[in-house]
Design a protein around this motif. Structure first.
Motif: not given
Ligand code: GTP
Ligand code: MG
Length: 422
Positions: A210-213, A231-232, A321
């Motif tokens: 969830g880093k990008s989120t 994804a990133t 959550d």
């Molecule tokens: N339930 C829930 N899902 C989340 C939360 N934050 C992120 N997600 C979900 O987790 C998934 C991955 O989120 P990203 O933000 O792309 O994760 P990342 O860490 O950037 O992933 P990479 O870029 O692949 O390393 C997505 O489907 C988001 O919607 C959260 O707080 N709660």
């Protein structure tokens, strides 16, 4: 050749592990492998494993198992077999021969995903370099493939000389890519030097944590988010605002995963340079994942491999959550008393996180070398006000001073002393 086709290929996941290993962990590794293969575009039909006393050097799994998988695969119309093991070039060749189906290993799949995700020149070059390094020892196998494909008279496959020539071409290309990468990282370094002196926070963590989120939430920038692995790929850095109004930088980086191919880690080093230069790292963890502790360990190991300090990182547990068991949640909180628990999607405890960043920001400071000419002695007062003098050397031109400026004062410091920095 190690790329997957666009249409969904029907695949088995196969894993071979030692008797006595923890099965739950091995199964979790297989699940992760399946998720990776799906991300690469495969449809997983089944997962098969074999527990062995000793892995076979020539075929990894036993002869009987190969026969069994071959028969099942013909019923299931399988196009591809993905091993959750690192296969040696010899094992890969023998397995393909024995199974008569295309075989990929974990590294091959990860490289394939990276190849399809790479967008910038830097990411593309890094992936190509890692791919070629992976390909080099497997060249004979690729040629066997080709000769089979175009089988017939006169296509018995190239002789050793041909393979040697190709190896040399590959090595040349690899050397060239290394030079290109070194140039790009030098340019980036220059760029960063010219960038603002704002303090930088870096987001690191397991893929899909969830880093990008979180990046999107804090910086209000539109970044790519997906429930898929990796994804990133490129580091992005954006400004965001702290509760007391100062600006800081936030960098989002490529996620890590278990058994990341060594070549890939090495070639992504320059992408991660920004994380390396962060003043402070936030380690984002998907706390709703059953095996999040393994993820934390993997991320710390990878950071170590990259020579990035992680002892002072703050762990940000995300996706609270999605935790169902309240008792479990209380236990985790006790286990990690200095961490922070948030939900980036539901925006829970984000203020708490921002306050923490504010505190870190206040703590952070930077060193500068400065030369104050004797004609501007009155500036010394402000200098002492805004910074801590670490070293002072009076010479012919003026006062040469090394100072430590808390980031909260950098703005003001720069407005007065920008032109005197050395
Ligand atoms: N339930 C829930 N899902 C989340 C939360 N934050 C992120 N997600 C979900 O987790 C998934 C991955 O989120 P990203 O933000 O792309 O994760 P990342 O860490 O950037 O992933 P990479 O870029 O692949 O390393 C997505 O489907 C988001 O919607 C959260 O707080 N709660
Ligand atoms: Mg991401």
């Amino acid at each position: 050749m190690i790329e997957l086709e666009k249409k969904k290929e029907r695949a088995y996941i196969v894993s071979c592990f030692k008797k006595g290993n923890r099965r739950d962990i091995e199964f979790e590794n297989m699940n992760e492998m399946a998720f990776l293969a799906e991300t690469a575009g495969a449809e997983i039909i089944d997962k098969i494993y074999q527990e062995v006393e000793k892995k076979s050097i020539s075929t990894l799994i036993g002869k009987g198992k190969i026969e069994e998988i071959k028969q099942l695969a013909s019923i299931d119309k399988i196009d591809l077999i993905v091993f959750d093991n690192e296969l040696t070039p010899v094992q890969m060749k023998n397995l393909e021969k024995g199974l008569d189906i295309r075989v990929l290993d974990r590294s091959g799949v990860i490289l394939d995903i990276f190849a399809s995700r790479a967008k910038t020149k830097q990411a593309k070059t890094q992936v190509e370099l890692a791919q070629l390094q992976y390909l080099l020892p497997r060249l004979t196998r690729m040629w066997t493939h080709l000769s089979k494909q175009f089988g017939g008279i006169g296509t018995k496959g190239p002789g050793e000389t041909q393979i040697e020539t190709d190896r040399r071409l590959l090595r040349n290309r690899i050397d060239h890519l290394k030079v290109v990468l070194a140039q790009i990282s030098k340019q980036n370094e220059q760029k960063r030097k010219g960038q603002s002196k704002l303090p930088r926070f870096g987001l690191v963590g397991y893929t899909n944590a969830g880093k990008s989120t979180l990046m999107k939430l804090l910086t209000k920038e539109n970044v790519y988010i997906e429930n898929k692995l990796f994804a990133t790929l490129d580091t992005t850095t954006r400004k965001f605002e702290l509760p007391l109004g100062q600006e800081a930088l936030l960098s989002d980086t490529v996620g890590f995963i278990k058994k990341l191919p060594a070549h890939l880690v090495a070639s992504f080093e320059s992408t991660l340079a920004e994380a390396k230069e962060s003043d402070f790292l936030l380690h984002v963890v998907d706390v709703s994942h059953q095996y999040f502790r393994d993820h934390i360990a993997t991320v710390n190991e990878t950071l170590e491999r990259l020579d990035i300090k992680h002892e002072n990182n703050i762990i940000v547990f995300n996706k609270i959550d999605a935790i169902e068991d309240n008792d479990e949640f209380s236990m985790i909180k006790e286990e990690y008393p200095n961490s922070i628990f948030i939900s980036a999607v539901k925006e829970i405890n984000i203020n708490q996180l921002l306050n923490l960043l504010q505190n870190k920001y206040n703590e952070l400071s930077k060193d500068y070398d400065i030369l104050i000419p004797y004609t501007s002695t009155k500036l010394l007062n402000s200098l002492y006000e805004l910074s801590e003098v670490i070293m002072r050397n009076d010479n012919d031109e003026g006062y040469r001073i090394k100072v430590r400026v808390p980031n909260a004062k950098i703005g003001k410091f720069n407005s007065i002393f920008k032109d005197l920095l050395i």
